[in-house]
Design an enzyme around this catalytic site. Structure first.
Site, PDB file in Angstrom:
ATOM      1  N   GLU A  26      37.706  32.150  42.314  1.00 33.80           N
ATOM      2  CA  GLU A  26      37.571  33.501  41.772  1.00 33.80           C
ATOM      3  C   GLU A  26      38.696  33.712  40.762  1.00 33.80           C
ATOM      4  O   GLU A  26      39.822  33.280  40.975  1.00 33.80           O
ATOM      5  CB  GLU A  26      37.663  34.561  42.884  1.00 33.80           C
ATOM      6  CG  GLU A  26      36.447  34.573  43.783  1.00 33.80           C
ATOM      7  CD  GLU A  26      36.323  35.819  44.638  1.00 33.80           C
ATOM      8  OE1 GLU A  26      37.065  36.800  44.435  1.00 33.80           O
ATOM      9  OE2 GLU A  26      35.458  35.802  45.521  1.00 33.80           O
ATOM     10  N   HIS A  80      37.425  40.800  38.410  1.00 30.89           N
ATOM     11  CA  HIS A  80      37.444  39.533  39.138  1.00 30.89           C
ATOM     12  C   HIS A  80      36.025  38.982  39.184  1.00 30.89           C
ATOM     13  O   HIS A  80      35.069  39.656  38.827  1.00 30.89           O
ATOM     14  CB  HIS A  80      38.059  39.670  40.528  1.00 30.89           C
ATOM     15  CG  HIS A  80      37.196  40.317  41.562  1.00 30.89           C
ATOM     16  ND1 HIS A  80      37.033  41.677  41.650  1.00 30.89           N
ATOM     17  CD2 HIS A  80      36.460  39.779  42.550  1.00 30.89           C
ATOM     18  CE1 HIS A  80      36.229  41.946  42.663  1.00 30.89           C
ATOM     19  NE2 HIS A  80      35.864  40.808  43.229  1.00 30.89           N
ATOM     20  N   HIS A  82      32.865  36.715  41.161  1.00 28.60           N
ATOM     21  CA  HIS A  82      32.181  36.204  42.344  1.00 28.60           C
ATOM     22  C   HIS A  82      31.367  35.003  41.850  1.00 28.60           C
ATOM     23  O   HIS A  82      30.182  35.144  41.543  1.00 28.60           O
ATOM     24  CB  HIS A  82      31.253  37.251  42.952  1.00 28.60           C
ATOM     25  CG  HIS A  82      31.943  38.367  43.652  1.00 28.60           C
ATOM     26  ND1 HIS A  82      31.271  39.440  44.182  1.00 28.60           N
ATOM     27  CD2 HIS A  82      33.255  38.576  43.949  1.00 28.60           C
ATOM     28  CE1 HIS A  82      32.133  40.269  44.758  1.00 28.60           C
ATOM     29  NE2 HIS A  82      33.338  39.764  44.619  1.00 28.60           N
ATOM     30  N   ASP A  93      36.550  43.150  49.159  1.00 30.97           N
ATOM     31  CA  ASP A  93      36.874  43.906  47.940  1.00 30.97           C
ATOM     32  C   ASP A  93      37.109  45.385  48.275  1.00 30.97           C
ATOM     33  O   ASP A  93      38.053  46.003  47.784  1.00 30.97           O
ATOM     34  CB  ASP A  93      35.749  43.818  46.906  1.00 30.97           C
ATOM     35  CG  ASP A  93      35.565  42.435  46.320  1.00 30.97           C
ATOM     36  OD1 ASP A  93      36.498  41.612  46.388  1.00 30.97           O
ATOM     37  OD2 ASP A  93      34.468  42.175  45.785  1.00 30.97           O
TER      38      ASP A  93
END
Length: 128
Positions: A26, A80, A82, A93
């Site tokens: 990630e 970010h 996934h 999260d």
């Protein structure tokens, strides 16, 4: 969706390029600007399980925040990825959300933004 995040295409592409370099881990970083996102600030992922989680390296995060403040910019979002899942907040999260800015998630099905931990979706307005 009352809040809108204005994102130029070049910012979106620079962010995607950063996250592609991080895959399969990630990736994480900041979006900064004034009224629209002007700068992408990639950060090292210091999470102990970077294939399934992210944690911005604290000193790099502090330096990035000082840099954008010195440039007269505001933190507009945290992004970010996934790499193996949807652009939707995971339970982790939501649990770990601390900032009052949108969290932008790049997933296998696209990109979406949310205010967390509330879960309210934020509109992304793409600019040329």
């Amino acid at each position: 969706m009352s809040q809108v995040l204005y994102v130029p295409r070049r910012v979106l592409e620079a962010t995607r390029a950063h996250l592609a370099r991080e895959a399969p881990r990630e990736g994480v970083g900041l979006w900064a600007g004034r009224r629209e996102v002007e700068r992408v600030l990639p950060l090292p992922n210091a999470h102990p399980e970077p294939l399934t989680g992210y944690l911005a390296e604290p000193l790099a995060l502090l330096r990035a925040l000082r840099e954008l403040e010195g440039a007269g910019l505001s933190l507009l979002a945290i992004y970010h990825s996934h790499p193996k899942g949807p652009a939707f907040p995971s339970p982790r999260d939501i649990q770990e959300a601390r900032w009052r800015v949108p969290y932008v998630i790049f997933g296998t099905d696209g990109v979406r933004a949310f205010l967390l931990p509330q879960g309210q979706e934020v509109a992304l307005a793409l600019l040329p």
